[in-house]
Design a protein around this motif. Structure first.
Motif, PDB file in Angstrom:
ATOM      1  N   SER A  82       0.846  -1.193   0.000  1.00  0.00           N
ATOM      2  CA  SER A  82       0.000   0.000   0.000  1.00  0.00           C
ATOM      3  C   SER A  82       0.882   1.244   0.000  1.00  0.00           C
ATOM      4  N   PRO A  83       0.557   2.219  -0.844  1.00  0.00           N
ATOM      5  CA  PRO A  83       1.369   3.430  -0.861  1.00  0.00           C
ATOM      6  C   PRO A  83       1.131   4.295   0.381  1.00  0.00           C
ATOM      7  N   LYS A  84       0.018   4.064   1.093  1.00  0.00           N
ATOM      8  CA  LYS A  84      -0.313   4.842   2.272  1.00  0.00           C
ATOM      9  C   LYS A  84       0.303   4.179   3.506  1.00  0.00           C
ATOM     10  N   ALA A  85       1.107   4.922   4.255  1.00  0.00           N
ATOM     11  CA  ALA A  85       1.725   4.407   5.466  1.00  0.00           C
ATOM     12  C   ALA A  85       0.719   4.469   6.608  1.00  0.00           C
ATOM     13  N   HIS A  86       0.727   3.475   7.456  1.00  0.00           N
ATOM     14  CA  HIS A  86      -0.179   3.417   8.590  1.00  0.00           C
ATOM     15  C   HIS A  86       0.556   3.851   9.854  1.00  0.00           C
ATOM     16  N   ASP A  87      -0.147   4.558  10.713  1.00  0.00           N
ATOM     17  CA  ASP A  87       0.423   5.013  11.976  1.00  0.00           C
ATOM     18  C   ASP A  87      -0.064   4.091  13.080  1.00  0.00           C
TER      19      ASP A  87
END
Length: 137
Positions: A82-87
């Motif tokens: 996924s290009p979106k990083a998770h916090d």
């Protein structure tokens, strides 16, 4: 398998040339000429038939095609990152209450005090304090 068929053609032509009537009474030169021509003719006929016939029947080809299509449908595509990083900094796995008596992360995602095991957690503006429940001290 191909060499056996070649030997079979040669043996059959030899037997028919040198043992069968009326060819066995022909002169030797004529028998050899007949043997060579008959053998080459049968080899040519055999090669022609092999070239006309398919190596694999149509139903087997259809089965292999159907299997390939089924594998495309049933195969799970590879996972793409996924290009979106998770916090994950706010994720609580419940170990903080057992690691120390005081902690800065004693509230859940909504900012409410958490309860864990036999300990009650209350929020303080400077830090979160764990109070022991059931122990006098």
């Amino acid at each position: 398998m191909d060499s056996i068929a070649t030997i079979a053609v040669t043996c059959n032509v030899a037997l028919s040339t040198f043992v069968m009537e009326p060819i066995k009474h022909w002169p030797l030169e004529t028998k050899f000429l007949f043997f060579i021509l008959a053998e080459k003719g049968l080899f040519s006929l055999r090669s022609l038939i092999c070239a006309m016939l398919k190596d694999q029947p149509d139903d087997v080809t259809r089965i292999y095609d159907q299997i390939d299509e089924s594998e495309k449908v049933l195969t799970i595509p590879p996972l793409v990152a996924s290009p979106k990083a998770h916090d994950f900094s706010r994720v609580n796995i419940g170990l903080a209450a057992y690691l120390s008596e005081t902690s800065d992360d004693a509230s859940d995602a909504d900012g409410k005090p958490m309860e864990s095991g036999g300990r009650s957690v209350q929020s303080n503006s400077a830090r979160n304090v764990y109070l022991k429940v059931g122990r006098e001290g």
